[in-house]
Design a protein around this motif. Structure first.
Motif, PDB file in Angstrom:
ATOM      1  N   HIS A  16      -8.473  11.364   0.766  1.00  0.00           N
ATOM      2  CA  HIS A  16      -8.307  10.448  -0.354  1.00  0.00           C
ATOM      3  C   HIS A  16      -8.501  11.148  -1.695  1.00  0.00           C
ATOM      4  O   HIS A  16      -7.796  10.849  -2.663  1.00  0.00           O
ATOM      5  CB  HIS A  16      -9.285   9.289  -0.220  1.00  0.00           C
TER       6      HIS A  16
ATOM      7  N   LEU B 194       0.835  -1.195   0.000  1.00  0.00           N
ATOM      8  CA  LEU B 194       0.000   0.000   0.000  1.00  0.00           C
ATOM      9  C   LEU B 194       0.869   1.244   0.000  1.00  0.00           C
ATOM     10  O   LEU B 194       1.952   1.252   0.595  1.00  0.00           O
ATOM     11  CB  LEU B 194      -0.893   0.044   1.247  1.00  0.00           C
ATOM     12  N   GLU B 195       0.371   2.296  -0.629  1.00  0.00           N
ATOM     13  CA  GLU B 195       0.939   3.619  -0.443  1.00  0.00           C
ATOM     14  C   GLU B 195       0.365   4.207   0.846  1.00  0.00           C
ATOM     15  O   GLU B 195      -0.688   3.770   1.322  1.00  0.00           O
ATOM     16  CB  GLU B 195       0.601   4.526  -1.629  1.00  0.00           C
TER      17      GLU B 195
ATOM     18  N   GLU C 219      -5.703  11.319  -4.687  1.00  0.00           N
ATOM     19  CA  GLU C 219      -6.006  10.740  -5.983  1.00  0.00           C
ATOM     20  C   GLU C 219      -6.191  11.795  -7.062  1.00  0.00           C
ATOM     21  O   GLU C 219      -6.425  11.461  -8.226  1.00  0.00           O
ATOM     22  CB  GLU C 219      -7.271   9.886  -5.876  1.00  0.00           C
TER      23      GLU C 219
ATOM     24  N   ASN D  18      -8.489   3.553   3.028  1.00  0.00           N
ATOM     25  CA  ASN D  18      -9.286   4.135   1.951  1.00  0.00           C
ATOM     26  C   ASN D  18     -10.510   3.282   1.616  1.00  0.00           C
ATOM     27  O   ASN D  18     -11.242   3.575   0.675  1.00  0.00           O
ATOM     28  CB  ASN D  18      -8.436   4.349   0.697  1.00  0.00           C
TER      29      ASN D  18
ATOM     30  N   GLN E  11      -3.200   5.337   0.807  1.00  0.00           N
ATOM     31  CA  GLN E  11      -4.212   4.303   0.610  1.00  0.00           C
ATOM     32  C   GLN E  11      -4.679   3.662   1.912  1.00  0.00           C
ATOM     33  O   GLN E  11      -5.648   2.904   1.916  1.00  0.00           O
ATOM     34  CB  GLN E  11      -3.653   3.213  -0.324  1.00  0.00           C
TER      35      GLN E  11
END
Length: 240
Positions: free
Chosen positions: A156, A78-79, A160, A85, A82
């Motif tokens: 988030h 995962l980043e 994104e 999320n 994230q």
């Protein structure tokens, strides 16, 4: 007797994420601490007054219930943005329970540790009979209804590269399909907590309406119209 302050100090260090850039991210830790505080208060409600509840285990479980995200982050799966999320999976609960045992067995008595680990494993299961898992579930679900949900969504969306329009459209669709009403009905066992969730949801609706008004400049449009002036779309007023 478990020393919750000591466990919380341990959890803070373990749940504060650190990226390759050296930056620390306290998002997961702050969520877990908040759920711990919610869980400890929910455990005092009348529904649990005649039930044997290990409130130390409730607090420990709440602090580590989302530790599975840490495991997957450290594995490079995962980043940082994230993390959390989406809803925490059953696999992540199992990872969190194992993480708790690996890191806290030296400061949490074995019976409390066992109950806390089982509460983490079972908190996703609506049919669970374990009171510690029920309390943890109520606290986790309550934290996901309200302004903290909006903060999470904004976090988030920014990561994104999504727009304000997408945030507002998502909220509109949730209202249209009565997503939150169904979730509140299905997620909570305790009526007092369910009512709290509804109150929080009403506040979110007000805030999202304010964001929509400001994003579309409708608040300014009303001021201009009060002077008898009708701005055109060329003046930059969006359709609400």
């Amino acid at each position: 007797m478990v020393d919750i302050d000591r466990v919380a100090g341990l959890a803070q260090g373990l749940l504060t994420l650190r990226g390759n850039d050296g930056k620390q991210d306290a998002w997961l830790w702050q969520h877990s601490e908040r759920v711990m505080r919610l869980a400890r208060m929910i455990s005092l409600l009348p529904e649990f007054s005649d039930i044997s509840v290990d409130r130390g285990a409730v607090a420990v479980a709440a602090l580590f219930h989302d530790a599975g995200w840490v495991v997957q982050f450290e594995q490079g799966r995962l980043e940082r943005w994230q993390v959390m999320n989406k809803p925490t999976s059953d696999l992540q609960r199992e990872l969190g329970a194992t993480f708790l045992r690996e890191h806290a067995s030296h400061i949490v008595p074995a019976p409390t540790l066992d109950t806390a680990a089982e509460a983490i494993r079972q908190c996703n299961f609506r049919e669970t009979e374990l009171p510690e898992a029920q309390i943890l579930s109520e606290a986790e679900n309550l934290d996901d209804v309200g302004m903290m949900h909006v903060v999470r969504q904004i976090r988030h969306h920014l990561a994104e590269g999504r727009s304000v329009d997408q945030l507002l459209n998502g909220w509109s669709r949730q209202k249209e399909y009565q997503y939150w009403e169904a979730r509140i009905k299905d997620s909570f066992r305790i009526e007092a907590v369910r009512q709290l969730a509804r109150t929080r949801l009403a506040t979110v609706d007000q805030v999202m309406s304010m964001i929509a008004r400001e994003h579309s400049c409708m608040d300014v449009k009303r001021v201009i119209e009060a002077f008898g002036i009708e701005p055109s779309p060329q003046e930059g007023v969006a359709t609400p």
